[in-house]
Design a protein around this motif. Sequence first.
Motif, PDB file in Angstrom:
ATOM      1  N   UNK A 192       0.835  -1.210   0.000  1.00  0.00           N
ATOM      2  CA  UNK A 192       0.000   0.000   0.000  1.00  0.00           C
ATOM      3  C   UNK A 192       0.865   1.253   0.000  1.00  0.00           C
ATOM      4  N   UNK A 193       1.941   1.238   0.775  1.00  0.00           N
ATOM      5  CA  UNK A 193       2.847   2.387   0.806  1.00  0.00           C
ATOM      6  C   UNK A 193       3.488   2.633  -0.556  1.00  0.00           C
ATOM      7  N   UNK A 194       3.667   1.547  -1.324  1.00  0.00           N
ATOM      8  CA  UNK A 194       4.267   1.665  -2.654  1.00  0.00           C
ATOM      9  C   UNK A 194       3.225   1.933  -3.738  1.00  0.00           C
ATOM     10  N   UNK A 195       1.975   2.140  -3.329  1.00  0.00           N
ATOM     11  CA  UNK A 195       0.919   2.417  -4.294  1.00  0.00           C
ATOM     12  C   UNK A 195       0.416   1.192  -5.014  1.00  0.00           C
ATOM     13  N   UNK A 196       0.589   0.015  -4.385  1.00  0.00           N
ATOM     14  CA  UNK A 196       0.147  -1.228  -4.986  1.00  0.00           C
ATOM     15  C   UNK A 196      -1.052  -1.776  -4.226  1.00  0.00           C
ATOM     16  N   UNK A 197      -1.840  -2.624  -4.889  1.00  0.00           N
ATOM     17  CA  UNK A 197      -2.980  -3.280  -4.258  1.00  0.00           C
ATOM     18  C   UNK A 197      -2.528  -4.629  -3.716  1.00  0.00           C
ATOM     19  N   UNK A 198      -2.579  -4.833  -2.387  1.00  0.00           N
ATOM     20  CA  UNK A 198      -2.153  -6.125  -1.834  1.00  0.00           C
ATOM     21  C   UNK A 198      -2.928  -7.307  -2.397  1.00  0.00           C
ATOM     22  N   UNK A 199      -4.162  -7.083  -2.839  1.00  0.00           N
ATOM     23  CA  UNK A 199      -4.943  -8.181  -3.399  1.00  0.00           C
ATOM     24  C   UNK A 199      -4.352  -8.704  -4.703  1.00  0.00           C
ATOM     25  N   UNK A 200      -3.464  -7.927  -5.310  1.00  0.00           N
ATOM     26  CA  UNK A 200      -2.825  -8.374  -6.548  1.00  0.00           C
ATOM     27  C   UNK A 200      -1.621  -9.280  -6.291  1.00  0.00           C
ATOM     28  N   UNK A 201      -1.275  -9.485  -5.022  1.00  0.00           N
ATOM     29  CA  UNK A 201      -0.139 -10.341  -4.665  1.00  0.00           C
ATOM     30  C   UNK A 201      -0.666 -11.721  -4.285  1.00  0.00           C
ATOM     31  N   UNK A 202      -0.325 -12.722  -5.058  1.00  0.00           N
ATOM     32  CA  UNK A 202      -0.791 -14.090  -4.839  1.00  0.00           C
ATOM     33  C   UNK A 202      -0.012 -14.730  -3.694  1.00  0.00           C
ATOM     34  N   UNK A 203      -0.740 -15.336  -2.758  1.00  0.00           N
ATOM     35  CA  UNK A 203      -0.115 -16.025  -1.620  1.00  0.00           C
ATOM     36  C   UNK A 203      -0.225 -17.526  -1.858  1.00  0.00           C
ATOM     37  N   UNK A 204       0.934 -18.176  -2.032  1.00  0.00           N
ATOM     38  CA  UNK A 204       0.955 -19.599  -2.367  1.00  0.00           C
ATOM     39  C   UNK A 204       1.958 -20.321  -1.471  1.00  0.00           C
ATOM     40  N   UNK A 205       1.558 -20.677  -0.250  1.00  0.00           N
ATOM     41  CA  UNK A 205       2.479 -21.407   0.622  1.00  0.00           C
ATOM     42  C   UNK A 205       2.762 -22.792   0.072  1.00  0.00           C
ATOM     43  N   UNK A 206       4.043 -23.196   0.132  1.00  0.00           N
ATOM     44  CA  UNK A 206       4.265 -24.602  -0.182  1.00  0.00           C
ATOM     45  C   UNK A 206       4.465 -25.364   1.105  1.00  0.00           C
ATOM     46  N   UNK A 207       3.688 -26.459   1.170  1.00  0.00           N
ATOM     47  CA  UNK A 207       3.402 -27.127   2.429  1.00  0.00           C
ATOM     48  C   UNK A 207       3.822 -28.590   2.339  1.00  0.00           C
ATOM     49  N   UNK A 208       4.662 -29.065   3.249  1.00  0.00           N
ATOM     50  CA  UNK A 208       4.997 -30.486   3.245  1.00  0.00           C
ATOM     51  C   UNK A 208       3.746 -31.319   3.529  1.00  0.00           C
ATOM     52  N   UNK A 209       3.515 -32.319   2.705  1.00  0.00           N
ATOM     53  CA  UNK A 209       2.315 -33.145   2.795  1.00  0.00           C
ATOM     54  C   UNK A 209       2.705 -34.620   2.743  1.00  0.00           C
ATOM     55  N   UNK A 210       2.148 -35.402   3.644  1.00  0.00           N
ATOM     56  CA  UNK A 210       2.381 -36.848   3.665  1.00  0.00           C
ATOM     57  C   UNK A 210       1.055 -37.529   3.961  1.00  0.00           C
ATOM     58  N   UNK A 211       0.548 -38.285   2.988  1.00  0.00           N
ATOM     59  CA  UNK A 211      -0.791 -38.862   3.088  1.00  0.00           C
ATOM     60  C   UNK A 211      -0.712 -40.352   2.791  1.00  0.00           C
ATOM     61  N   UNK A 212      -1.280 -41.171   3.703  1.00  0.00           N
ATOM     62  CA  UNK A 212      -1.298 -42.607   3.457  1.00  0.00           C
ATOM     63  C   UNK A 212      -1.994 -43.341   4.579  1.00  0.00           C
ATOM     64  N   UNK A 213      -2.330 -44.593   4.308  1.00  0.00           N
ATOM     65  CA  UNK A 213      -2.957 -45.411   5.340  1.00  0.00           C
ATOM     66  C   UNK A 213      -1.987 -45.730   6.478  1.00  0.00           C
ATOM     67  N   UNK A 214      -0.700 -45.774   6.171  1.00  0.00           N
ATOM     68  CA  UNK A 214       0.312 -45.975   7.204  1.00  0.00           C
ATOM     69  C   UNK A 214       0.649 -44.600   7.795  1.00  0.00           C
ATOM     70  N   UNK A 215      -0.126 -44.200   8.787  1.00  0.00           N
ATOM     71  CA  UNK A 215       0.052 -42.848   9.331  1.00  0.00           C
ATOM     72  C   UNK A 215       1.359 -42.703  10.100  1.00  0.00           C
ATOM     73  N   UNK A 216       1.876 -43.806  10.648  1.00  0.00           N
ATOM     74  CA  UNK A 216       3.174 -43.715  11.328  1.00  0.00           C
ATOM     75  C   UNK A 216       4.265 -43.307  10.325  1.00  0.00           C
ATOM     76  N   UNK A 217       4.218 -43.894   9.140  1.00  0.00           N
ATOM     77  CA  UNK A 217       5.188 -43.530   8.104  1.00  0.00           C
ATOM     78  C   UNK A 217       5.018 -42.068   7.705  1.00  0.00           C
ATOM     79  N   UNK A 218       3.771 -41.635   7.562  1.00  0.00           N
ATOM     80  CA  UNK A 218       3.514 -40.256   7.149  1.00  0.00           C
ATOM     81  C   UNK A 218       4.053 -39.265   8.180  1.00  0.00           C
TER      82      UNK A 218
END
Length: 324
Positions: A192-218
């Motif tokens: 905003x201080x730079x005259x930009x719209x914050x809504x134009x900045x895409x927020x894309x967190x990259x998140x470690x994901x581990x999914x499986x029936x063996x939850x101990x392994x995940x």
Amino acid sequence: MPTGLLIPGDYDDVGGFAERAESLGYDCLWTPELWGRDAFVALTMAAHRTERIDLGTAIVNVYGRSPATLAQAAATLADVADGRVRLGLGTSTAKVVEDLHGMAFDNPPRRLHETIELTKAFLGGDGRVNYEGKLFSVADFRSLDREIPVYAAALGASNRRATGRVADGWLPHNVPFDQLPEAFETIAETARQAGRDPDDITVAPYVPCAVGDDTDEAYAAIRNHLAYYVGSSDGYENAVAQSFPDLAPRIADDWREGNRDAAREAVSDEMIAQLAICGSPDDARAQFEELAGRDVVDEVIVSIPIGASDTLRDGTVAELAPNR
């Protein structure tokens, strides 16, 4: 909600992985770069095997290439991929910059700011580029006339302010989920201080994901992944310490001293819940939907934990796919 997918650094068949990601409905395929695989070459292989999915770097560091080199690499990839390119940049760590690239890790926020600003100038429009910064000076070179969004992987407040001033997107990594709104507010205020719209900045967190029936392994895979990152740099440790001020230093100390098992064991379930998506397919999908539904998040990038088995990797990619 758009969904991204990070190519595992140890996966050899980049083209095949890209084809599968596109068939499963992922919106963007991102590739890391540290050592051993060039991000732009890898994404060129992916471009030849896909038609729709966007291709992004997450991330290439701002010390190993000049802004001109970054711009021409991204522009060349955009030619191959019919414009399906996102450029993710970051400062990386002192270890990488000093011990791999042989450069001084000086003033990372300024380096990030000027690299993004100058790279965007080289990419955008069809005029001539002239630039005078504290680190870079460019005189009278033509721009490349490509529309390529530039994202910043920024943890600390100074890097986030640089993101707000010049970047098109933010790639937070290992920022606890409940801290994302406050962390983004630094970006938004600076925008905003730079005259930009914050809504134009895409927020894309990259998140470690581990999914499986063996939850101990995940859970074991996530604990190893988080311990590695908390122990690998002060930036990651400090980001996690915002929510876990006692645990983060303990994990970092154990990891750096070679007590790896102790570091992994110190990663609590509460920490996993704030930094990762983990568990059975049903539980993990519920966690994913909750995170994707947060106001601050525009896209979740699925990242496979370091060292995950083939079964865990393939199951995670399938279970969190948009076209599941």
